[in-house]
Design an enzyme around this catalytic site. Sequence first.
Site, PDB file in Angstrom:
ATOM      1  N   LEU A 120       0.981  -1.076  -0.122  1.00 36.10           N
ATOM      2  CA  LEU A 120       0.037  -0.116  -0.164  1.00 36.10           C
ATOM      3  C   LEU A 120       0.951   1.301   0.040  1.00 36.10           C
ATOM      4  O   LEU A 120       0.686   2.145  -0.996  1.00 36.10           O
ATOM      5  CB  LEU A 120      -0.727  -0.084   1.092  1.00 36.10           C
ATOM      6  CG  LEU A 120      -2.061   1.186   1.442  1.00 36.10           C
ATOM      7  CD1 LEU A 120      -2.927   1.292   0.288  1.00 36.10           C
ATOM      8  CD2 LEU A 120      -2.671   1.213   2.838  1.00 36.10           C
ATOM      9  N   GLU A 122       3.748   3.954  -0.390  1.00 31.82           N
ATOM     10  CA  GLU A 122       4.593   4.461  -1.399  1.00 31.82           C
ATOM     11  C   GLU A 122       5.449   5.383  -0.940  1.00 31.82           C
ATOM     12  O   GLU A 122       5.267   6.073   0.124  1.00 31.82           O
ATOM     13  CB  GLU A 122       3.789   5.261  -2.587  1.00 31.82           C
ATOM     14  CG  GLU A 122       2.803   3.947  -3.228  1.00 31.82           C
ATOM     15  CD  GLU A 122       2.057   4.474  -4.421  1.00 31.82           C
ATOM     16  OE1 GLU A 122       2.161   5.557  -4.822  1.00 31.82           O
ATOM     17  OE2 GLU A 122       1.314   3.892  -4.973  1.00 31.82           O
ATOM     18  N   ALA A 125       3.275   8.358   0.162  1.00 30.71           N
ATOM     19  CA  ALA A 125       1.795   8.199   0.464  1.00 30.71           C
ATOM     20  C   ALA A 125       2.111   7.174   1.350  1.00 30.71           C
ATOM     21  O   ALA A 125       2.024   5.853   1.403  1.00 30.71           O
ATOM     22  CB  ALA A 125       0.915   7.454  -0.676  1.00 30.71           C
ATOM     23  N   GLY A 126       2.079   7.489   2.705  1.00 28.33           N
ATOM     24  CA  GLY A 126       2.136   6.633   3.812  1.00 28.33           C
ATOM     25  C   GLY A 126       0.870   6.635   4.869  1.00 28.33           C
ATOM     26  O   GLY A 126       0.022   5.759   4.534  1.00 28.33           O
ATOM     27  N   ILE A 152       8.108  -2.421   1.913  1.00 29.17           N
ATOM     28  CA  ILE A 152       7.079  -3.577   2.132  1.00 29.17           C
ATOM     29  C   ILE A 152       7.519  -4.733   2.652  1.00 29.17           C
ATOM     30  O   ILE A 152       8.801  -5.211   2.108  1.00 29.17           O
ATOM     31  CB  ILE A 152       6.576  -3.954   0.621  1.00 29.17           C
ATOM     32  CG1 ILE A 152       6.064  -2.599  -0.100  1.00 29.17           C
ATOM     33  CG2 ILE A 152       5.634  -4.957   0.712  1.00 29.17           C
ATOM     34  CD1 ILE A 152       5.120  -1.896   0.568  1.00 29.17           C
ATOM     35  N   GLN A 279      14.177  -3.467  45.473  1.00 31.69           N
ATOM     36  CA  GLN A 279      13.010  -2.978  45.327  1.00 31.69           C
ATOM     37  C   GLN A 279      12.567  -2.154  43.617  1.00 31.69           C
ATOM     38  O   GLN A 279      11.549  -2.304  43.333  1.00 31.69           O
ATOM     39  CB  GLN A 279      12.259  -2.056  46.385  1.00 31.69           C
ATOM     40  CG  GLN A 279      12.008  -2.903  47.783  1.00 31.69           C
ATOM     41  CD  GLN A 279      11.629  -2.041  48.876  1.00 31.69           C
ATOM     42  OE1 GLN A 279      11.371  -0.787  48.712  1.00 31.69           O
ATOM     43  NE2 GLN A 279      11.200  -2.801  49.965  1.00 31.69           N
ATOM     44  N   GLY A 349      21.203  -3.857  32.655  1.00 29.78           N
ATOM     45  CA  GLY A 349      22.392  -2.925  32.983  1.00 29.78           C
ATOM     46  C   GLY A 349      23.198  -3.036  31.562  1.00 29.78           C
ATOM     47  O   GLY A 349      22.397  -2.913  30.576  1.00 29.78           O
ATOM     48  N   GLU A 373       1.547  -0.151   9.885  1.00 28.27           N
ATOM     49  CA  GLU A 373       0.091  -0.310  10.152  1.00 28.27           C
ATOM     50  C   GLU A 373      -0.572   0.884  10.879  1.00 28.27           C
ATOM     51  O   GLU A 373      -1.508   0.384  11.608  1.00 28.27           O
ATOM     52  CB  GLU A 373       0.036  -1.927  10.880  1.00 28.27           C
ATOM     53  CG  GLU A 373       0.670  -2.811  10.328  1.00 28.27           C
ATOM     54  CD  GLU A 373      -0.004  -3.900   9.332  1.00 28.27           C
ATOM     55  OE1 GLU A 373      -1.067  -3.460   9.188  1.00 28.27           O
ATOM     56  OE2 GLU A 373       0.757  -4.746   9.027  1.00 28.27           O
ATOM     57  N   THR A 375       0.546   4.896  12.441  1.00 25.13           N
ATOM     58  CA  THR A 375       1.389   5.349  13.424  1.00 25.13           C
ATOM     59  C   THR A 375       0.606   5.814  14.646  1.00 25.13           C
ATOM     60  O   THR A 375      -0.549   5.820  14.600  1.00 25.13           O
ATOM     61  CB  THR A 375       2.056   6.789  12.903  1.00 25.13           C
ATOM     62  OG1 THR A 375       1.082   7.542  12.693  1.00 25.13           O
ATOM     63  CG2 THR A 375       2.711   6.705  11.559  1.00 25.13           C
TER      64      THR A 375
HETATM   65  C1  LIG Z   1       9.719  -2.139   8.682  1.00 27.92           C
HETATM   66  C2  LIG Z   1       8.508  -1.500   7.895  1.00 27.92           C
HETATM   67  C3  LIG Z   1       7.587  -2.476   7.343  1.00 27.92           C
HETATM   68  C4  LIG Z   1       6.744  -1.897   6.772  1.00 27.92           C
HETATM   69  N1  LIG Z   1       5.784  -2.933   6.051  1.00 27.92           N
HETATM   70  C5  LIG Z   1       4.898  -2.408   5.174  1.00 27.92           C
HETATM   71  C6  LIG Z   1       4.018  -3.185   4.365  1.00 27.92           C
HETATM   72  O1  LIG Z   1       4.271  -4.502   4.541  1.00 27.92           O
HETATM   73  N2  LIG Z   1       3.365  -2.851   3.619  1.00 27.92           N
HETATM   74  C7  LIG Z   1       2.944  -1.298   3.517  1.00 27.92           C
HETATM   75  O2  LIG Z   1       2.165  -1.144   2.667  1.00 27.92           O
HETATM   76  N3  LIG Z   1       3.297  -0.337   4.014  1.00 27.92           N
HETATM   77  C8  LIG Z   1       4.523  -0.984   5.271  1.00 27.92           C
HETATM   78  N4  LIG Z   1       5.254   0.070   5.901  1.00 27.92           N
HETATM   79  C9  LIG Z   1       5.027   1.367   5.689  1.00 27.92           C
HETATM   80  C10 LIG Z   1       4.293   1.808   7.141  1.00 27.92           C
HETATM   81  O3  LIG Z   1       2.922   1.492   6.949  1.00 27.92           O
HETATM   82  C11 LIG Z   1       4.629   3.456   6.994  1.00 27.92           C
HETATM   83  O4  LIG Z   1       5.727   3.707   7.117  1.00 27.92           O
HETATM   84  C12 LIG Z   1       3.530   4.028   7.822  1.00 27.92           C
HETATM   85  O5  LIG Z   1       2.190   3.886   7.493  1.00 27.92           O
HETATM   86  C13 LIG Z   1       3.743   5.775   7.889  1.00 27.92           C
HETATM   87  O6  LIG Z   1       3.748   6.395   6.815  1.00 27.92           O
HETATM   88  P1  LIG Z   1       5.144   7.239   6.210  1.00 27.92           P
HETATM   89  O7  LIG Z   1       6.261   6.282   6.862  1.00 27.92           O
HETATM   90  O8  LIG Z   1       4.917   7.632   4.901  1.00 27.92           O
HETATM   91  O9  LIG Z   1       5.201   8.442   7.506  1.00 27.92           O
HETATM   92  P2  LIG Z   1       4.198   9.627   7.323  1.00 27.92           P
HETATM   93  O10 LIG Z   1       2.791   9.327   6.767  1.00 27.92           O
HETATM   94  O11 LIG Z   1       5.020  10.801   6.073  1.00 27.92           O
HETATM   95  O12 LIG Z   1       4.360  10.304   8.525  1.00 27.92           O
HETATM   96  C14 LIG Z   1       5.314  11.036   9.217  1.00 27.92           C
HETATM   97  C15 LIG Z   1       4.972  11.554  10.558  1.00 27.92           C
HETATM   98  O13 LIG Z   1       3.857  12.502  10.499  1.00 27.92           O
HETATM   99  C16 LIG Z   1       2.670  11.947  11.231  1.00 27.92           C
HETATM  100  N5  LIG Z   1       1.464  12.392  10.496  1.00 27.92           N
HETATM  101  C17 LIG Z   1       0.974  12.083   9.341  1.00 27.92           C
HETATM  102  N6  LIG Z   1      -0.106  12.682   9.019  1.00 27.92           N
HETATM  103  C18 LIG Z   1      -0.829  13.197  10.389  1.00 27.92           C
HETATM  104  C19 LIG Z   1      -1.617  13.808  10.500  1.00 27.92           C
HETATM  105  N7  LIG Z   1      -2.842  13.827   9.710  1.00 27.92           N
HETATM  106  N8  LIG Z   1      -1.758  14.288  12.029  1.00 27.92           N
HETATM  107  C20 LIG Z   1      -0.744  13.959  12.512  1.00 27.92           C
HETATM  108  N9  LIG Z   1       0.272  13.422  12.506  1.00 27.92           N
HETATM  109  C21 LIG Z   1       0.540  13.043  11.061  1.00 27.92           C
HETATM  110  C22 LIG Z   1       2.902  10.663  11.435  1.00 27.92           C
HETATM  111  O14 LIG Z   1       2.229   9.962  12.449  1.00 27.92           O
HETATM  112  C23 LIG Z   1       4.356  10.488  11.497  1.00 27.92           C
HETATM  113  O15 LIG Z   1       4.803  10.648  12.808  1.00 27.92           O
HETATM  114  C24 LIG Z   1       6.348  -0.371   6.767  1.00 27.92           C
HETATM  115  C25 LIG Z   1       7.126   0.332   7.375  1.00 27.92           C
HETATM  116  C26 LIG Z   1       8.220  -0.229   8.011  1.00 27.92           C
HETATM  117  C27 LIG Z   1       9.138   0.931   8.563  1.00 27.92           C
END
Ligand SMILES: Cc1cc2nc3c(=O)[nH]c(=O)nc-3n(C[C@H](O)[C@H](O)[C@H](O)COP(=O)(O)OP(=O)(O)OC[C@H]3O[C@@H](n4cnc5c(N)ncnc54)[C@H](O)[C@@H]3O)c2cc1C
Length: 396
Positions: A120, A122, A125-126, A152, A279, A349, A373, A375
């Site tokens: 999903l 790109e 596009a996250g 991915i 403790q 430690g 999945e 943030t």
């Molecule tokens: C090891 C790993 C495995 C992954 N596996 C997959 C996979 O199998 N398939 C897949 O499709 N993707 C996968 N991903 C991608 C992952 O889902 C994305 O990295 C994640 O959804 C965040 O997108 P981004 O990295 O583009 O961050 P961005 O969307 O750019 O976000 C950057 C920051 O801005 C914040 N932010 C963004 N929008 C808002 C908002 N509206 N309000 C407040 N804060 C906001 C975010 O919370 C984050 O702190 C993987 C990522 C990693 C690191």
Amino acid sequence: MAFDPAKLAADTEAFCQELRPHEELCYVEHRFNDQLVPLAKKHDLLGINVNPEYGGRGADNLAYFKALARIGREGTGVRTFFSGHLSIGAYPIQTWGSDQLKKKYLPAAARGEAILAFGLTEPDAGSNPRELTTTFEKQADRFLLNGVKYLISNGGIADAVIAFAYPAGLSEGDPRRRISAFVVDCKSEGFSAESFSPNAKMGMPTANTAMFSMENVGVPLENLLGNEGDGFRIAMGTLVSGRLSVAAGCLGVIEDCLAEVLEYAKSRKQHGKEIGRHQLIQDHIAHIELDRVASESLVFRAAEAKDRSEANRADAELARQVDMLAAQAKFFCANAAWDAVDRAVQVFGGRGWSTLYRPGRHLIDTRVCRIYEGTDEILKLKIAAALLGKGWDAFR
Ligand SMILES: Cc1cc2nc3c(=O)[nH]c(=O)nc-3n(C[C@H](O)[C@H](O)[C@H](O)COP(=O)(O)OP(=O)(O)OC[C@H]3O[C@@H](n4cnc5c(N)ncnc54)[C@H](O)[C@@H]3O)c2cc1C
């Protein structure tokens, strides 16, 4: 044959025990664990939640997430492989694929002959998948896909990926411009994947993370999931399954930290007694246990609700509840695991700081659970918006 939860638990345990020495060696050597798939295949774990009609074990959600929690103890990288292959790979095919598509991919996936991944994200596009730029063009006998998917899980070892795309040539605002979901064969002409080097990743060196690009990749018409335009709904539905897999894996991480800390606190002596008698060390142990019990109840509650929802797919309110429970469980368990690994490192430690010990490896690997999945921020906005009511979403 009826699903046997005790057999699944025993096979999962045997797999984890056999995998552990390989995983530890690969982790220290910072390389992909090439024994994971063969051992998962040997212990029949590559179709845990796949319907028996399509060659899987047919585990219910509760049994499946218990297995993922056990696998999570071996490391977030190991569990991430299963999430990619099953929770976000096989799940959308099983849920939205035609019978023909299920027969084409699920038995091979369950046998370990077709590893799956979910594409999903790109480069641009996250958190907002609606900003994706991958496109498809419908031809007489196939779709043509173009675009790049980024970060991915399993992307470099997959035989087939779920990929999301907009119809080509339509401008924003055009009501026909809706995302569709496809199952794409990785051996197709025009498809290429590039794995991240383990050294370029903060953690999970033994797992595969990749980007892939599609240049005029031909996809058979029958490889469409659901109907054209269903892609966003399919992606969001799949993320519910994926988020619960992350939550379950984090529960396993916490369980492992607790086991490690209890053993270490009883054996390590400083100031004339076992550190477990101090403790302030007991404070860490109590907090890790609280992380564990709270996470376990959230995962089990969500899993049971998901089982009820899957038995009653027409109930939209139940589906909405599961969506919320999955978001809550994923957010809470990822943060509870982060707290637990930090405390476990502290109890160990100086040894806690070493990747030769389990707490240090968990600390490095678990951080990603607050990112992928959904943030932390996105999940909090989702939970708050649901409470505030219609029209209060912080973003659309
Ligand atoms: C090891 C790993 C495995 C992954 N596996 C997959 C996979 O199998 N398939 C897949 O499709 N993707 C996968 N991903 C991608 C992952 O889902 C994305 O990295 C994640 O959804 C965040 O997108 P981004 O990295 O583009 O961050 P961005 O969307 O750019 O976000 C950057 C920051 O801005 C914040 N932010 C963004 N929008 C808002 C908002 N509206 N309000 C407040 N804060 C906001 C975010 O919370 C984050 O702190 C993987 C990522 C990693 C690191």
